[in-house]
Design a protein around this motif. Structure first.
Motif, short mmCIF file in Angstrom:
data_model
loop_
_atom_site.label_atom_id
_atom_site.label_comp_id
_atom_site.label_asym_id
_atom_site.label_seq_id
_atom_site.Cartn_x
_atom_site.Cartn_y
_atom_site.Cartn_z
N GLN A 1 38.22 48.28 59.36
CA GLN A 1 37.89 46.64 59.76
C GLN A 1 38.97 46.22 60.38
O GLN A 1 38.71 45.05 61.02
N PHE A 2 40.02 46.75 60.85
CA PHE A 2 41.28 46.16 61.37
C PHE A 2 40.85 45.58 62.99
O PHE A 2 41.73 44.86 63.21
N ARG B 1 33.32 39.07 58.71
CA ARG B 1 32.41 38.23 57.72
C ARG B 1 30.91 38.62 57.78
O ARG B 1 30.34 39.05 56.43
N VAL B 2 30.50 39.22 58.95
CA VAL B 2 29.24 39.79 59.00
C VAL B 2 29.34 41.05 58.19
O VAL B 2 28.19 41.54 57.49
N PHE B 3 30.25 41.95 58.32
CA PHE B 3 30.27 43.14 57.98
C PHE B 3 30.34 43.28 56.41
O PHE B 3 29.63 44.00 55.71
N ILE B 4 31.18 42.38 55.62
CA ILE B 4 31.07 41.94 54.30
C ILE B 4 29.57 41.32 53.81
O ILE B 4 29.19 42.18 52.87
N ARG B 5 29.12 40.43 54.38
CA ARG B 5 27.89 40.08 54.12
C ARG B 5 26.71 41.23 54.24
O ARG B 5 25.90 41.41 53.12
N TRP C 1 35.61 44.78 45.89
CA TRP C 1 35.71 45.18 47.22
C TRP C 1 37.02 46.07 47.79
O TRP C 1 38.02 46.00 47.13
N LEU C 2 36.70 47.24 48.32
CA LEU C 2 37.79 48.05 48.81
C LEU C 2 37.42 48.40 50.05
O LEU C 2 36.27 48.93 50.49
N THR D 1 40.70 39.45 55.34
CA THR D 1 39.96 39.98 54.46
C THR D 1 39.64 39.18 53.08
O THR D 1 38.58 38.85 52.53
N ARG D 2 40.78 38.86 52.48
CA ARG D 2 40.99 38.52 51.07
C ARG D 2 40.20 37.04 51.06
O ARG D 2 39.50 36.62 50.18
N ARG D 3 40.49 36.26 52.22
CA ARG D 3 39.85 34.83 52.14
C ARG D 3 38.31 34.93 52.34
O ARG D 3 37.52 34.25 51.74
N LEU D 4 37.90 35.93 53.28
CA LEU D 4 36.40 36.21 53.34
C LEU D 4 35.71 36.46 52.02
O LEU D 4 34.95 36.22 51.81
N LEU D 5 36.70 37.44 51.27
CA LEU D 5 35.91 37.86 49.84
C LEU D 5 35.68 36.83 49.02
O LEU D 5 34.75 36.59 48.57
#
Length: 287
Positions: free
Chosen positions: A117-118, A126-130, A147-148, A157-161
């Motif tokens: 993801q870096f 955000r799209v990747f997580i959704r 999430w891992l 990452t953490r804010r998006l989670l």
């Protein structure tokens, strides 16, 4: 705070078995990637945009032969595990997804695909997580709560989670107990993972033999169990279908499970169950 945490039914140690499901979502030019997957049991890294058919078959082994062995072993010993799954892997292995659900295991999101993801922008991440959430919900009937990442997360990452409704995050290796973090005033529980006891140590150079790996895992368990006489502890053991699922390795996972089972006051639980219990005993304060 940890001194009076307590696990359910007077357990001293929470034991978390983590099964990584990455096969079928790794880098591959056939999926439009710039090159083949670099993580290979032989350590072969191709620098040209060509397919590594040999390594692709290593990954297929994880689904075809490794997964049945792992699922049978967990069932035999009644072990509830957390399957950190790349969403596309479960889409491409629907029978495995059904078995995971039927076995009472948890599915934790390990990305939409097993890629880094870096390099993503905030919106791309955000799209990747959704996409991962929607996909896992379709294949398992339930959205993931943890999430891992593939190791290299981003400052976002953490804010998006938090924004996407995740309740715990695994991208941390700093402790043997859960702890709270806060993102813009909203708490999220960190359930630390462990790399030192991971079966990937049998793939990366200098590689451990299966016997060495088992000895290290047992030593880790024994030390944490002894410490847990004074204050609760948690142990994570991460494995991969394509690695531990080989006939020369699977028996060593069985021996570790047998070792754990010989100890009283051990709570074998999914990471979601560990997170829920910890949050109930230690709700966030001042984070």
């Amino acid at each position: 705070m940890a001194g009076n945490a307590g696990w359910p039914n007077g357990a001293r140690l929470a034991m978390s078995f983590v099964v990584n499901v990455e096969e079928g979502s790794e880098m591959n030019p056939a999926d439009g990637d710039r090159g083949p997957e670099a993580v290979d049991e032989l350590g072969v890294v191709l620098k040209k945009p060509m397919r590594n058919f040999g390594n692709e078959s290593n990954y297929r082994y994880g689904i075809k032969a490794g997964a049945p062995r792992v699922m049978a072993l967990l069932s035999r010993y009644g072990v509830a595990a957390t399957f950190t799954a790349a969403a596309l892997s479960l889409e491409r292995a629907p029978e495995l997804a059904r078995q995971i659900v039927a076995g009472g295991h948890e599915v934790c999101a390990h990305g939409w695909r097993w890629v880094h993801q870096f390099h993503m922008s905030e919106e791309e991440e955000r799209v990747f997580i959704r996409k991962a959430v929607r996909s896992i919900e379709r294949t398992t009937g339930r959205r993931p709560h943890g999430w891992l990442s593939r190791y290299l997360l981003t400052p976002h990452t953490r804010r998006l989670l938090v924004e996407e409704g995740f309740t715990y995050h695994m991208d941390d290796y700093s402790d043997d107990l859960p702890f709270w973090d806060s993102v813009d005033g909203t708490p999220i529980l960190i359930v630390p993972y462990a790399l030192d006891s991971n079966d990937m140590k049998m793939w990366t150079a200098p590689a451990l033999t299966p016997a060495d790996w088992l000895r290290y895992a047992v030593d880790s368990f024994d030390w944490l169990y002894a410490e847990a006489a004074q204050a609760p502890r948690m142990m994570s053991l991460g494995v991969h279908l394509r690695i531990i699922g080989r006939p020369g390795r699977i028996g060593y996972l069985e021996r570790f499970i047998q070792h754990v089972r010989r100890h009283a006051r051990v709570w074998i639980a999914t990471r979601e169950a560990i997170a829920e219990h910890w949050a109930g005993v230690h709700p966030p304060t001042g984070v």
